[in-house]
Design a protein around this motif. Structure first.
Motif, mmCIF file in Angstrom:
data_model
loop_
_atom_site.group_PDB
_atom_site.id
_atom_site.type_symbol
_atom_site.label_atom_id
_atom_site.label_comp_id
_atom_site.label_asym_id
_atom_site.label_seq_id
_atom_site.Cartn_x
_atom_site.Cartn_y
_atom_site.Cartn_z
ATOM 1 N N ALA A 120 57.840 -31.362 -56.147
ATOM 2 C CA ALA A 120 57.480 -32.781 -56.196
ATOM 3 C C ALA A 120 57.055 -33.246 -57.575
ATOM 4 N N ILE A 121 56.576 -32.325 -58.424
ATOM 5 C CA ILE A 121 56.012 -32.723 -59.707
ATOM 6 C C ILE A 121 56.701 -32.044 -60.875
ATOM 7 N N ALA A 122 56.736 -30.709 -60.887
ATOM 8 C CA ALA A 122 57.251 -29.979 -62.048
ATOM 9 C C ALA A 122 58.742 -30.209 -62.258
ATOM 10 N N ILE A 123 59.538 -30.053 -61.206
ATOM 11 C CA ILE A 123 60.990 -30.187 -61.351
ATOM 12 C C ILE A 123 61.393 -31.619 -61.723
ATOM 13 N N PRO A 124 60.844 -32.682 -61.090
ATOM 14 C CA PRO A 124 61.183 -34.030 -61.559
ATOM 15 C C PRO A 124 60.807 -34.273 -63.022
ATOM 16 N N ALA A 125 59.687 -33.702 -63.480
ATOM 17 C CA ALA A 125 59.297 -33.871 -64.882
ATOM 18 C C ALA A 125 60.293 -33.186 -65.808
ATOM 19 N N VAL A 126 60.721 -31.983 -65.428
ATOM 20 C CA VAL A 126 61.716 -31.269 -66.241
ATOM 21 C C VAL A 126 63.027 -32.038 -66.266
ATOM 22 N N LEU A 127 63.458 -32.569 -65.126
ATOM 23 C CA LEU A 127 64.696 -33.337 -65.075
ATOM 24 C C LEU A 127 64.616 -34.583 -65.943
ATOM 25 N N LEU A 128 63.475 -35.254 -65.918
ATOM 26 C CA LEU A 128 63.301 -36.422 -66.781
ATOM 27 C C LEU A 128 63.410 -36.038 -68.253
ATOM 28 N N GLY A 129 62.795 -34.905 -68.621
ATOM 29 C CA GLY A 129 62.892 -34.440 -69.997
ATOM 30 C C GLY A 129 64.321 -34.130 -70.402
ATOM 31 N N HIS A 175 47.417 -36.190 -60.047
ATOM 32 C CA HIS A 175 46.194 -36.859 -59.592
ATOM 33 C C HIS A 175 46.278 -37.156 -58.096
ATOM 34 N N ALA A 176 47.449 -37.643 -57.652
ATOM 35 C CA ALA A 176 47.644 -37.870 -56.213
ATOM 36 C C ALA A 176 47.571 -36.548 -55.458
ATOM 37 N N TRP A 177 48.147 -35.508 -56.040
ATOM 38 C CA TRP A 177 48.088 -34.176 -55.421
ATOM 39 C C TRP A 177 46.651 -33.690 -55.318
ATOM 40 N N SER A 178 45.842 -33.925 -56.351
ATOM 41 C CA SER A 178 44.454 -33.450 -56.329
ATOM 42 C C SER A 178 43.663 -34.125 -55.219
ATOM 43 N N GLN A 179 43.941 -35.387 -54.935
ATOM 44 C CA GLN A 179 43.276 -36.046 -53.814
ATOM 45 C C GLN A 179 43.697 -35.419 -52.493
ATOM 46 N N ARG A 180 44.965 -35.021 -52.417
ATOM 47 C CA ARG A 180 45.461 -34.330 -51.233
ATOM 48 C C ARG A 180 44.890 -32.922 -51.163
ATOM 49 N N ALA A 181 44.766 -32.263 -52.333
ATOM 50 C CA ALA A 181 44.304 -30.881 -52.380
ATOM 51 C C ALA A 181 42.846 -30.757 -51.967
ATOM 52 N N GLU A 182 42.035 -31.783 -52.257
ATOM 53 C CA GLU A 182 40.629 -31.718 -51.883
ATOM 54 C C GLU A 182 40.471 -31.596 -50.370
ATOM 55 N N ARG A 183 41.424 -32.183 -49.637
ATOM 56 C CA ARG A 183 41.345 -32.099 -48.182
ATOM 57 C C ARG A 183 41.824 -30.752 -47.671
ATOM 58 N N GLN A 232 54.279 -36.368 -49.146
ATOM 59 C CA GLN A 232 54.338 -36.083 -47.720
ATOM 60 C C GLN A 232 55.764 -35.832 -47.265
ATOM 61 N N ILE A 233 56.727 -36.526 -47.858
ATOM 62 C CA ILE A 233 58.132 -36.324 -47.489
ATOM 63 C C ILE A 233 58.540 -34.871 -47.717
ATOM 64 N N LEU A 234 58.165 -34.344 -48.887
ATOM 65 C CA LEU A 234 58.517 -32.959 -49.191
ATOM 66 C C LEU A 234 57.624 -31.973 -48.448
ATOM 67 N N ALA A 235 56.353 -32.344 -48.234
ATOM 68 C CA ALA A 235 55.435 -31.433 -47.543
ATOM 69 C C ALA A 235 55.872 -31.184 -46.105
ATOM 70 N N SER A 236 56.508 -32.176 -45.495
ATOM 71 C CA SER A 236 56.957 -32.002 -44.118
ATOM 72 C C SER A 236 58.033 -30.926 -44.000
ATOM 73 N N ARG A 237 58.690 -30.606 -45.126
ATOM 74 C CA ARG A 237 59.756 -29.592 -45.101
ATOM 75 C C ARG A 237 59.362 -28.288 -45.785
ATOM 76 N N PHE A 238 58.516 -28.397 -46.820
ATOM 77 C CA PHE A 238 58.238 -27.216 -47.640
ATOM 78 C C PHE A 238 56.774 -26.787 -47.613
ATOM 79 N N GLY A 239 55.955 -27.410 -46.797
ATOM 80 C CA GLY A 239 54.550 -27.022 -46.750
ATOM 81 C C GLY A 239 53.750 -27.656 -47.863
ATOM 82 N N ASN A 240 52.495 -27.207 -48.016
ATOM 83 C CA ASN A 240 51.577 -27.831 -48.973
ATOM 84 C C ASN A 240 51.143 -26.889 -50.091
ATOM 85 N N GLY A 241 51.901 -25.846 -50.339
ATOM 86 C CA GLY A 241 51.508 -24.880 -51.355
ATOM 87 C C GLY A 241 52.073 -25.176 -52.725
ATOM 88 N N LEU A 242 52.109 -24.140 -53.541
ATOM 89 C CA LEU A 242 52.594 -24.267 -54.909
ATOM 90 C C LEU A 242 54.056 -24.688 -54.958
#
Length: 277
Positions: A50-59, A166-174, A34-44
């Motif tokens: 929120a997901i892909a870039i943090p995973a790449v940074l962790l790697g 998984h958290a995103w999918s619960q949000r995406a269903e709405r 929600q923190i990021l969605a308030s600035r960047f919307g709810n799309g791809l």
């Protein structure tokens, strides 16, 4: 180091510690989105940020932290991230607390804890309430097993993608974004099937295989299949002694024992995977 991280985090989650709110809040993943969605919307774009870039940074951080001290620093950093992903409170300990209230013949305390920890309301003497509670517990444990599967196979970045998606999918269903839900189903499928197979190994092997005949490769209905597989795998003895309330929660105690044995099987398989990889 990943296996050591897993053992450390699972042990820490069993402790009765005062974890910070950002680590135990049930909506912590949704709050991050929600923190990021308030600035960047709810799309791809949000999914990537929120997901892909943090995973790449962790790697990249994992690859950078090489050597003796680097690996220990990665263990510390990765354990904090994994604790945030899984939460500071163990699902197994929460169920243990429920069972303690059952052994003490405390339906009021049992009902209050079931509502606080699992969001299940109602009279705990009602079979429907017990069934709803068992399904909620199994659902949480299933998400834990899914995260552990991807953590062991592909490391912490993969576990982050699975948990946050998984958290995103619960949000995406709405918001009618079906691709995230489909991705969640695909990411969960191998771990869910392996979980059911581990139930067969530690429970009634023939009964589980007989039920799952024709269902192993199906993508839909994973929660239903896991719930029924757990039911047929469990050995629920007849309770000849104890209060009526304790007899009512006997299946819940059997489910807890089944899942603990499954966790032991998973840790053995994880250790073997680490040794062979």
């Amino acid at each position: 180091m990943t296996f050591l991280m897993l053992i450390l985090v699972l042990g820490l989650r069993r402790l009765e510690s005062d974890w910070p709110h950002w680590m135990i809040n049930g909506q912590r993943h949704h709050a991050w989105l929600q923190i990021l969605a308030s600035r960047f919307g709810n799309g791809l774009l949000l999914w990537c940020l929120a997901i892909a870039i943090p995973a790449v940074l962790l790697g990249l951080i994992e690859c950078w932290l090489q050597g003796f001290w680097g690996q220990w620093l990665w263990l510390l950093l990765g354990s904090v991230v994994l604790l945030w992903l899984l939460g500071g409170h163990s699902e197994f300990r929460q169920v243990d607390e429920l069972l303690v209230r059952g052994r003490m013949n405390d339906p009021e305390g049992f009902a209050a804890l079931a509502e606080d920890e699992f969001g299940v309301q109602g009279d705990p003497m009602e079979p429907a309430v017990q069934q709803a509670l068992a399904e909620r517990i199994l659902g949480r444990e299933q998400q834990l097993f899914v995260a552990i599967f991807w953590l062991v196979v592909f490391g912490l970045p993969a576990a982050l993608v699975v948990v946050l998606n998984h958290a995103w999918s619960q949000r995406a269903e709405r918001e009618n974004t079906r691709w995230a839900t489909t991705l969640d189903h695909w990411l969960s499928w191998p771990a869910q099937r392996l979980m059911i197979f581990s139930m067969a190994l530690v429970g009634d092997f023939a009964a589980v295989l007989d039920y799952m005949r024709g269902h192993w490769l199906k993508l839909q209905g994973a929660e239903k299949h896991a719930a029924i597989a757990a039911r047929v795998a469990m050995d629920v003895p007849e309770q000849e002694v104890g209060s009526p309330f304790y007899q009512m929660i006997a299946p819940l105690e059997s489910l807890q024992g089944l899942l603990l044995r499954c966790m032991a099987v998973w840790l053995i398989m994880a250790a073997l995977w680490v040794m062979l990889s």
